[in-house]
Design a protein around this motif. Structure first.
Motif, PDB file in Angstrom:
ATOM      1  N   SER A  69      34.404 -14.267  41.288  1.00 17.72           N
ATOM      2  CA  SER A  69      33.432 -13.233  40.914  1.00 17.72           C
ATOM      3  C   SER A  69      32.428 -13.806  39.933  1.00 17.72           C
ATOM      4  N   ASP A  70      31.185 -13.162  39.903  1.00 20.73           N
ATOM      5  CA  ASP A  70      30.084 -13.635  39.019  1.00 20.73           C
ATOM      6  C   ASP A  70      29.583 -12.445  38.203  1.00 20.73           C
ATOM      7  N   PHE A  71      29.995 -12.431  36.932  1.00 16.97           N
ATOM      8  CA  PHE A  71      29.557 -11.366  36.019  1.00 16.97           C
ATOM      9  C   PHE A  71      28.729 -11.921  34.851  1.00 16.97           C
ATOM     10  N   ALA A  72      28.119 -13.024  35.099  1.00 14.51           N
ATOM     11  CA  ALA A  72      27.343 -13.674  34.015  1.00 14.51           C
ATOM     12  C   ALA A  72      26.098 -12.848  33.669  1.00 14.51           C
ATOM     13  N   ILE A  73      25.929 -12.605  32.368  1.00 15.74           N
ATOM     14  CA  ILE A  73      24.752 -11.862  31.891  1.00 15.74           C
ATOM     15  C   ILE A  73      23.602 -12.828  31.668  1.00 15.74           C
ATOM     16  N   PRO A  74      22.401 -12.511  32.154  1.00 16.73           N
ATOM     17  CA  PRO A  74      21.276 -13.443  32.029  1.00 16.73           C
ATOM     18  C   PRO A  74      20.799 -13.578  30.579  1.00 16.73           C
ATOM     19  N   ASP A  75      20.240 -14.739  30.331  1.00 19.59           N
ATOM     20  CA  ASP A  75      19.652 -15.004  28.991  1.00 19.59           C
ATOM     21  C   ASP A  75      18.334 -14.208  28.839  1.00 19.59           C
ATOM     22  N   ILE A  76      18.028 -13.808  27.579  1.00 17.50           N
ATOM     23  CA  ILE A  76      16.759 -13.120  27.280  1.00 17.50           C
ATOM     24  C   ILE A  76      16.244 -13.590  25.913  1.00 17.50           C
ATOM     25  N   GLU A  77      15.005 -13.900  25.866  1.00 21.37           N
ATOM     26  CA  GLU A  77      14.391 -14.373  24.608  1.00 21.37           C
ATOM     27  C   GLU A  77      13.975 -13.167  23.769  1.00 21.37           C
ATOM     28  N   ASN A  78      14.219 -13.294  22.447  1.00 21.44           N
ATOM     29  CA  ASN A  78      13.879 -12.184  21.537  1.00 21.44           C
ATOM     30  C   ASN A  78      12.366 -11.903  21.550  1.00 21.44           C
ATOM     31  N   LEU A  79      12.025 -10.644  21.480  1.00 21.37           N
ATOM     32  CA  LEU A  79      10.617 -10.208  21.374  1.00 21.37           C
ATOM     33  C   LEU A  79      10.395  -9.609  19.990  1.00 21.37           C
ATOM     34  N   SER A  80       9.403 -10.110  19.292  1.00 24.27           N
ATOM     35  CA  SER A  80       9.129  -9.621  17.929  1.00 24.27           C
ATOM     36  C   SER A  80       8.276  -8.350  17.987  1.00 24.27           C
ATOM     37  N   PRO A  81       8.412  -7.497  16.967  1.00 21.86           N
ATOM     38  CA  PRO A  81       7.541  -6.305  16.931  1.00 21.86           C
ATOM     39  C   PRO A  81       6.098  -6.717  16.649  1.00 21.86           C
ATOM     40  N   ASP A  82       5.204  -5.849  16.936  1.00 20.43           N
ATOM     41  CA  ASP A  82       3.781  -6.154  16.716  1.00 20.43           C
ATOM     42  C   ASP A  82       3.043  -4.843  16.381  1.00 20.43           C
ATOM     43  N   THR A  83       1.748  -4.983  15.988  1.00 26.59           N
ATOM     44  CA  THR A  83       0.964  -3.820  15.570  1.00 26.59           C
ATOM     45  C   THR A  83      -0.407  -3.828  16.234  1.00 26.59           C
ATOM     46  N   LEU A  84      -0.756  -2.703  16.800  1.00 30.00           N
ATOM     47  CA  LEU A  84      -2.115  -2.512  17.330  1.00 30.00           C
ATOM     48  C   LEU A  84      -3.050  -2.164  16.168  1.00 30.00           C
ATOM     49  N   THR A  85      -4.229  -2.762  16.133  1.00 27.19           N
ATOM     50  CA  THR A  85      -5.252  -2.481  15.104  1.00 27.19           C
ATOM     51  C   THR A  85      -6.602  -2.360  15.762  1.00 27.19           C
ATOM     52  N   CYS A  86      -7.621  -2.107  14.908  1.00 25.38           N
ATOM     53  CA  CYS A  86      -8.985  -2.051  15.458  1.00 25.38           C
ATOM     54  C   CYS A  86      -9.445  -3.431  15.903  1.00 25.38           C
ATOM     55  N   LEU A  87      -8.839  -4.475  15.307  1.00 20.50           N
ATOM     56  CA  LEU A  87      -9.162  -5.833  15.743  1.00 20.50           C
ATOM     57  C   LEU A  87      -8.342  -6.226  16.984  1.00 20.50           C
TER      58      LEU A  87
END
Length: 360
Positions: free
Chosen positions: A1-19
């Motif tokens: 059987s294959d129950f391996a969970i895939p790797d995922i790279e962390n995503l950092s939070p971010d902010t929308l601005t007028c720029l």
């Protein structure tokens, strides 16, 4: 059987601005042949390896392996599009304040400033000094690139203060006069001068002499105005022409005063407690008579005239006597204590004599 969970790279939070009005996020995994799902609120937004985000919120990246197992990464997108908070204050140019400092107040960090004003004025300084009235605008940009614009009104107040004043004539009746003034509400200082001499720095002044009265007034705005008026002085003594008759034998005389200027009152006084309010008056006693005159300006003058008695009735006396058989001739006994008199006797049978004591 294959129950391996895939790797995922962390995503950092971010902010929308007028720029930064959109944010692109990329899904990455060390596991081969994975699929991507971008999710929000249980809904699949897209199944690409990247997503373009224009709204704030919580997002989920799901990485799905070929075996059907998946891994998830949650990240938050904030939104900061608030304009900077700041305040400005209007101001006024006047005769005292020739220039004003334009500035703004803010507790936030500011990245850029742009002033605009009359005559194509522009500046990026935090505060500016100007001597021109008009409408100014300031555009302030925050660190988020958002901007706000406010206006400042710089008005011009160079209106001169106004004053209405009148002043009475200085006279013996009114030796001190105070100008009647009607100032406007903006007057704050006065400088009175008479004949170029400063006499008062208050709103009221007491005048005891005539001449050119000048006043310089200053308003709350520092602007000045100048007024002048002649102050007249009337201390002329009232005049009259006096005439008097001569007292003769068995007659009276008269006094007369003829006004040569405006009178308000007069009084005659003289010998034997004489007093009269008549311009022409009969007198019976010789001597010095005085006329006190009060003019309409309150000034008094005193004049005098002498009444002469030209002929004074002489003193005379005579004594009775009797002719008898023993005294057939008598001497008339008469005379006068007044010196220098002459005598005139008349009697029965045409008797006449010019001597003092004739015989009959």
């Amino acid at each position: 059987s294959d129950f391996a969970i895939p790797d995922i790279e962390n995503l950092s939070p971010d902010t929308l601005t007028c720029l930064k009005q959109s944010i692109t996020k990329f899904g990455k995994s060390a596991t081969s042949n994975v699929a991507f799902e971008w999710r929000q609120n249980g809904l699949v937004l897209n199944q690409n390896s990247s997503i373009n985000i224009i709204d704030s919120g919580n997002y989920i990246l799901r990485v799905i392996a070929p075996n059907g197992c998946y891994n998830e990464q949650q990240f938050n997108i904030l939104k900061n599009t608030n304009p900077p908070v700041f305040s400005v204050v209007d101001d006024t140019l006047n005769c005292r304040k020739k220039s004003v400092n334009l500035y703004f107040n803010s507790t936030e960090k500011i990245s850029q400033i742009l002033w605009k004003g009359p005559n194509a004025f522009q500046s990026s300084d935090s505060s500016i000094l100007t001597s021109n009235a008009g409408t100014y605008s300031i555009e302030v940009t925050g660190l988020n690139g958002c901007t706000d614009i406010k206006q400042i009104e710089i008005s011009l107040d160079t209106a001169k203060p106004n004053l209405i004043f009148t002043v009475d004539t200085i006279s013996c009746k009114s030796p001190v006069v105070v100008p009647k003034i009607v100032p406007d509400s903006n007057n704050i200082s006065f400088a009175w001068r008479i004949q170029n001499n400063i006499i008062s720095n208050t709103s009221q002044v007491m005048l005891t002499q005539g001449g050119l009265l000048e006043v310089e007034i200053e308003g709350k705005n520092g602007c000045k105005n100048f007024y002048s008026q002649n102050v007249f002085e009337d201390k002329k003594l009232p005049l009259s022409q006096l005439t008097a008759d001569t007292i003769k034998c068995n007659s009276t005389a008269f006094l007369e005063s003829i006004p040569l200027s405006d009178w308000e009152d007069f009084t005659w006084t003289g010998p034997n407690n004489f007093s009269s309010k008549k311009q022409k008056e009969i007198v019976t006693s010789p001597g010095l008579y005085y006329l006190e005159i009060i003019g309409k300006n309150g000034c008094r003058s005193l004049d005098s005239i002498r009444v002469i008695q030209k002929d004074i009735l002489p003193n005379i006396f005579a004594k009775d006597d009797t002719i008898t058989c023993a005294k057939s001739i008598i001497t008339l006994d008469g005379g006068s204590s007044t010196s220098g008199v002459t005598f005139s006797w008349i009697g029965p049978n045409g008797f006449k004599s010019s001597i003092a004591n004739p015989t009959v």
